[in-house]
Design a protein around this motif. Structure first.
Motif, PDB file in Angstrom:
ATOM      1  N   ILE A 213       0.808  -1.219   0.000  1.00 27.87           N
ATOM      2  CA  ILE A 213       0.000   0.000   0.000  1.00 27.87           C
ATOM      3  C   ILE A 213       0.843   1.272   0.000  1.00 27.87           C
ATOM      4  CG2 ILE A 213      -0.225   0.254   2.511  1.00 27.87           C
ATOM      5  CD1 ILE A 213      -3.217   0.829   2.031  1.00 27.87           C
ATOM      6  N   THR A 214       2.095   1.170   0.439  1.00 24.67           N
ATOM      7  CA  THR A 214       2.976   2.350   0.450  1.00 24.67           C
ATOM      8  C   THR A 214       3.973   2.318  -0.710  1.00 24.67           C
ATOM      9  OG1 THR A 214       4.522   1.230   1.951  1.00 24.67           O
ATOM     10  CG2 THR A 214       2.796   2.591   2.956  1.00 24.67           C
ATOM     11  N   ASN A 215       3.762   1.408  -1.637  1.00 22.39           N
ATOM     12  CA  ASN A 215       4.653   1.279  -2.797  1.00 22.39           C
ATOM     13  C   ASN A 215       4.025   1.984  -3.989  1.00 22.39           C
ATOM     14  OD1 ASN A 215       6.343   0.544  -4.859  1.00 22.39           O
ATOM     15  ND2 ASN A 215       5.990  -1.670  -4.663  1.00 22.39           N
ATOM     16  N   PRO A 216       4.587   3.097  -4.446  1.00 18.12           N
ATOM     17  CA  PRO A 216       3.999   3.846  -5.570  1.00 18.12           C
ATOM     18  C   PRO A 216       3.811   2.972  -6.810  1.00 18.12           C
ATOM     19  CG  PRO A 216       5.693   5.140  -4.510  1.00 18.12           C
ATOM     20  CD  PRO A 216       5.787   3.764  -3.916  1.00 18.12           C
ATOM     21  N   GLN A 217       4.718   2.025  -7.032  1.00 22.44           N
ATOM     22  CA  GLN A 217       4.629   1.186  -8.223  1.00 22.44           C
ATOM     23  C   GLN A 217       3.376   0.318  -8.218  1.00 22.44           C
ATOM     24  OE1 GLN A 217       7.714  -1.758  -8.585  1.00 22.44           O
ATOM     25  NE2 GLN A 217       7.527  -1.863 -10.815  1.00 22.44           N
ATOM     26  N   SER A 218       2.906  -0.062  -6.996  1.00 19.72           N
ATOM     27  CA  SER A 218       1.740  -0.936  -6.919  1.00 19.72           C
ATOM     28  C   SER A 218       0.504  -0.249  -7.480  1.00 19.72           C
ATOM     29  CB  SER A 218       1.488  -1.360  -5.464  1.00 19.72           C
ATOM     30  OG  SER A 218       1.139  -0.241  -4.665  1.00 19.72           O
ATOM     31  N   TYR A 219       0.444   1.085  -7.382  1.00 16.07           N
ATOM     32  CA  TYR A 219      -0.700   1.817  -7.901  1.00 16.07           C
ATOM     33  C   TYR A 219      -0.699   1.812  -9.424  1.00 16.07           C
ATOM     34  CZ  TYR A 219      -1.460   3.388  -3.147  1.00 16.07           C
ATOM     35  OH  TYR A 219      -1.718   3.408  -1.795  1.00 16.07           O
ATOM     36  N   GLN A 220       0.493   2.005 -10.000  1.00 12.33           N
ATOM     37  CA  GLN A 220       0.610   1.957 -11.464  1.00 12.33           C
ATOM     38  C   GLN A 220       0.280   0.572 -11.993  1.00 12.33           C
ATOM     39  OE1 GLN A 220       1.082   4.520 -13.435  1.00 12.33           O
ATOM     40  NE2 GLN A 220       1.239   5.942 -11.696  1.00 12.33           N
ATOM     41  N   MET A 221       0.761  -0.450 -11.285  1.00 10.07           N
ATOM     42  CA  MET A 221       0.496  -1.824 -11.687  1.00 10.07           C
ATOM     43  C   MET A 221      -0.994  -2.126 -11.649  1.00 10.07           C
ATOM     44  SD  MET A 221       3.584  -3.570  -9.548  1.00 10.07           S
ATOM     45  CE  MET A 221       2.745  -5.140  -9.514  1.00 10.07           C
ATOM     46  N   ALA A 222      -1.640  -1.773 -10.537  1.00 12.78           N
ATOM     47  CA  ALA A 222      -3.058  -2.050 -10.383  1.00 12.78           C
ATOM     48  C   ALA A 222      -3.890  -1.286 -11.405  1.00 12.78           C
ATOM     49  CB  ALA A 222      -3.501  -1.696  -8.966  1.00 12.78           C
ATOM     50  N   PHE A 223      -3.499  -0.046 -11.673  1.00 12.87           N
ATOM     51  CA  PHE A 223      -4.237   0.771 -12.632  1.00 12.87           C
ATOM     52  C   PHE A 223      -4.101   0.201 -14.041  1.00 12.87           C
ATOM     53  CE2 PHE A 223      -4.835   4.498 -15.400  1.00 12.87           C
ATOM     54  CZ  PHE A 223      -6.095   4.902 -14.975  1.00 12.87           C
ATOM     55  N   THR A 224      -2.873  -0.237 -14.381  1.00 15.17           N
ATOM     56  CA  THR A 224      -2.635  -0.852 -15.691  1.00 15.17           C
ATOM     57  C   THR A 224      -3.476  -2.111 -15.844  1.00 15.17           C
ATOM     58  OG1 THR A 224      -0.370   0.006 -15.743  1.00 15.17           O
ATOM     59  CG2 THR A 224      -0.880  -1.835 -17.206  1.00 15.17           C
ATOM     60  N   MET A 225      -3.496  -2.905 -14.819  1.00 20.04           N
ATOM     61  CA  MET A 225      -4.305  -4.120 -14.833  1.00 20.04           C
ATOM     62  C   MET A 225      -5.781  -3.771 -15.012  1.00 20.04           C
ATOM     63  SD  MET A 225      -4.637  -6.995 -11.863  1.00 20.04           S
ATOM     64  CE  MET A 225      -4.936  -5.694 -10.668  1.00 20.04           C
ATOM     65  N   GLY A 226      -6.243  -2.738 -14.272  1.00 22.78           N
ATOM     66  CA  GLY A 226      -7.627  -2.316 -14.384  1.00 22.78           C
ATOM     67  C   GLY A 226      -7.980  -1.853 -15.787  1.00 22.78           C
ATOM     68  N   LYS A 227      -7.064  -1.140 -16.435  1.00 21.56           N
ATOM     69  CA  LYS A 227      -7.296  -0.654 -17.797  1.00 21.56           C
ATOM     70  C   LYS A 227      -7.445  -1.808 -18.772  1.00 21.56           C
ATOM     71  CE  LYS A 227      -6.677   3.127 -19.352  1.00 21.56           C
ATOM     72  NZ  LYS A 227      -7.609   4.209 -19.804  1.00 21.56           N
ATOM     73  N   SER A 228      -6.706  -2.910 -18.484  1.00 18.75           N
ATOM     74  CA  SER A 228      -6.808  -4.070 -19.370  1.00 18.75           C
ATOM     75  C   SER A 228      -8.174  -4.744 -19.240  1.00 18.75           C
ATOM     76  CB  SER A 228      -5.696  -5.076 -19.047  1.00 18.75           C
ATOM     77  OG  SER A 228      -5.908  -5.649 -17.757  1.00 18.75           O
ATOM     78  N   ILE A 229      -8.815  -4.580 -18.070  1.00 20.46           N
ATOM     79  CA  ILE A 229     -10.140  -5.165 -17.837  1.00 20.46           C
ATOM     80  C   ILE A 229     -11.235  -4.179 -18.200  1.00 20.46           C
ATOM     81  CG2 ILE A 229     -11.675  -6.094 -16.053  1.00 20.46           C
ATOM     82  CD1 ILE A 229      -9.132  -6.933 -14.522  1.00 20.46           C
ATOM     83  N   LYS A 230     -10.986  -2.910 -17.838  1.00 17.73           N
ATOM     84  CA  LYS A 230     -11.980  -1.854 -18.110  1.00 17.73           C
ATOM     85  C   LYS A 230     -11.253  -0.723 -18.831  1.00 17.73           C
ATOM     86  CE  LYS A 230     -15.162   1.236 -15.605  1.00 17.73           C
ATOM     87  NZ  LYS A 230     -16.351   0.913 -16.430  1.00 17.73           N
ATOM     88  N   PRO A 231     -11.260  -0.750 -20.149  1.00 12.49           N
ATOM     89  CA  PRO A 231     -10.475   0.223 -20.941  1.00 12.49           C
ATOM     90  C   PRO A 231     -10.774   1.683 -20.609  1.00 12.49           C
ATOM     91  CG  PRO A 231     -11.275  -1.565 -22.325  1.00 12.49           C
ATOM     92  CD  PRO A 231     -11.947  -1.727 -21.001  1.00 12.49           C
ATOM     93  N   ASP A 232     -12.005   1.971 -20.212  1.00 14.17           N
ATOM     94  CA  ASP A 232     -12.354   3.370 -19.939  1.00 14.17           C
ATOM     95  C   ASP A 232     -12.092   3.775 -18.488  1.00 14.17           C
ATOM     96  OD1 ASP A 232     -14.284   1.747 -18.890  1.00 14.17           O
ATOM     97  OD2 ASP A 232     -15.970   3.051 -19.421  1.00 14.17           O
ATOM     98  N   LEU A 233     -11.311   2.954 -17.775  1.00 15.20           N
ATOM     99  CA  LEU A 233     -11.004   3.242 -16.369  1.00 15.20           C
ATOM    100  C   LEU A 233     -10.197   4.530 -16.248  1.00 15.20           C
ATOM    101  CD1 LEU A 233     -11.135   2.104 -13.435  1.00 15.20           C
ATOM    102  CD2 LEU A 233      -8.877   1.090 -13.871  1.00 15.20           C
ATOM    103  N   THR A 234     -10.604   5.391 -15.282  1.00 11.63           N
ATOM    104  CA  THR A 234      -9.882   6.643 -15.043  1.00 11.63           C
ATOM    105  C   THR A 234      -9.655   6.838 -13.550  1.00 11.63           C
ATOM    106  OG1 THR A 234     -11.917   7.936 -14.839  1.00 11.63           O
ATOM    107  CG2 THR A 234     -10.970   7.720 -17.049  1.00 11.63           C
ATOM    108  N   LYS A 235      -8.739   7.708 -13.252  1.00  8.75           N
ATOM    109  CA  LYS A 235      -8.453   8.062 -11.861  1.00  8.75           C
ATOM    110  C   LYS A 235      -9.708   8.640 -11.200  1.00  8.75           C
ATOM    111  CE  LYS A 235      -5.736  11.397  -9.193  1.00  8.75           C
ATOM    112  NZ  LYS A 235      -4.667  12.425  -9.267  1.00  8.75           N
ATOM    113  N   GLU A 236     -10.416   9.486 -11.935  1.00 12.02           N
ATOM    114  CA  GLU A 236     -11.604  10.124 -11.399  1.00 12.02           C
ATOM    115  C   GLU A 236     -12.692   9.096 -11.068  1.00 12.02           C
ATOM    116  OE1 GLU A 236      -9.034  12.867 -13.148  1.00 12.02           O
ATOM    117  OE2 GLU A 236      -9.970  11.111 -14.074  1.00 12.02           O
TER     118      GLU A 236
END
Length: 228
Positions: free
Chosen positions: A95-118
């Motif tokens: 949870i304190t690893n900045p890279q984990s957020y990028q990894m999770a977001f990338t994974m999410g985009k692969s499942i939900k292409p329209d995924l955004t931070k907002e």
């Protein structure tokens, strides 16, 4: 969407492999490494997270209730990839690893292409609101029960206090009566001493008088027998 629908571990391994290749590439080209170092300034934001204290560890209900909240959080999981999957992925990697957020977001985009931070931030409000609703409900219920029990305890204390005061008053009265009886007992001899002495003397006088008359009569009887 359930957490079984994606494999964050495989993504993590792929990210490590990509990271290793980048490091090897940067060793070959020092200028690229310098540029990469200069541009990458990821730093995890300092946020306050509830920490365990000695009081927390001393509370035997923390783990139980925390488990209830975690299960409740699980039950709130909406369909498709949203903040819930993002949260689970980040926590699993770090949870304190900045890279984990990028990894999770990338994974999410692969499942939900329209995924955004907002979108993720907006969905996070839903989970927080639902958790706060549960907390408010049980906090209200718990405090109401606590108040009822506190009132009941207070009433019992007041009742017992009254009973104790009554008993203490009775004990004091009995002690006073006891002392009075002891005083009477201690003074009973002296109180009746003169009367007892008088009675004793009268009894002695009665015995003496009777004996004197009887002796006198007996003497006359002897005289009659002797002289007549």
């Amino acid at each position: 969407m359930s957490k079984e629908s994606f494999n964050w571990k495989s993504l993590f391994i792929n990210e490590l492999e990509n990271s290793t290749k980048k490091e090897e590439s940067s060793k070959i080209n020092p200028s690229n490494q310098a540029i990469h170092t200069a541009t990458q300034t990821n730093k995890f934001p300092e946020e306050k997270i509830a920490q365990s204290t000695n009081d927390t560890f001393a509370n035997p209900f923390v783990n139980e209730i925390l488990g209830v909240y975690e299960k409740g959080f699980e039950s709130l999981n909406l369909s498709d990839f949203d903040f819930f999957e993002m949260y689970k992925s980040v926590v699993a990697v770090g949870i304190t690893n900045p890279q984990s957020y990028q990894m999770a977001f990338t994974m999410g985009k692969s499942i939900k292409p329209d995924l955004t931070k907002e979108y993720l931030l907006e969905k996070s409000k839903f989970y927080i609101e639902e958790i706060n609703k549960v907390h408010t409900k049980y906090d209200s219920t718990g405090n109401a029960k606590k108040q009822d029990l506190t009132s009941l305890v207070q009433k019992e204390k007041e009742s017992l206090t009254v009973s104790i005061n009554d008993l203490e008053a009775k004990i004091l009265q009995i002690q006073q009566e006891l002392q009075e009886k002891k005083t009477l007992l201690a003074n009973i001899d002296s109180k009746n001493e003169n009367e007892l002495k008088e009675l004793h003397l009268k009894i002695e006088a009665n015995n003496f008088a009777k004996q004197k008359i009887v002796d006198s009569i007996n003497l006359v009887i002897s005289g009659i027998n002797q002289y007549l």
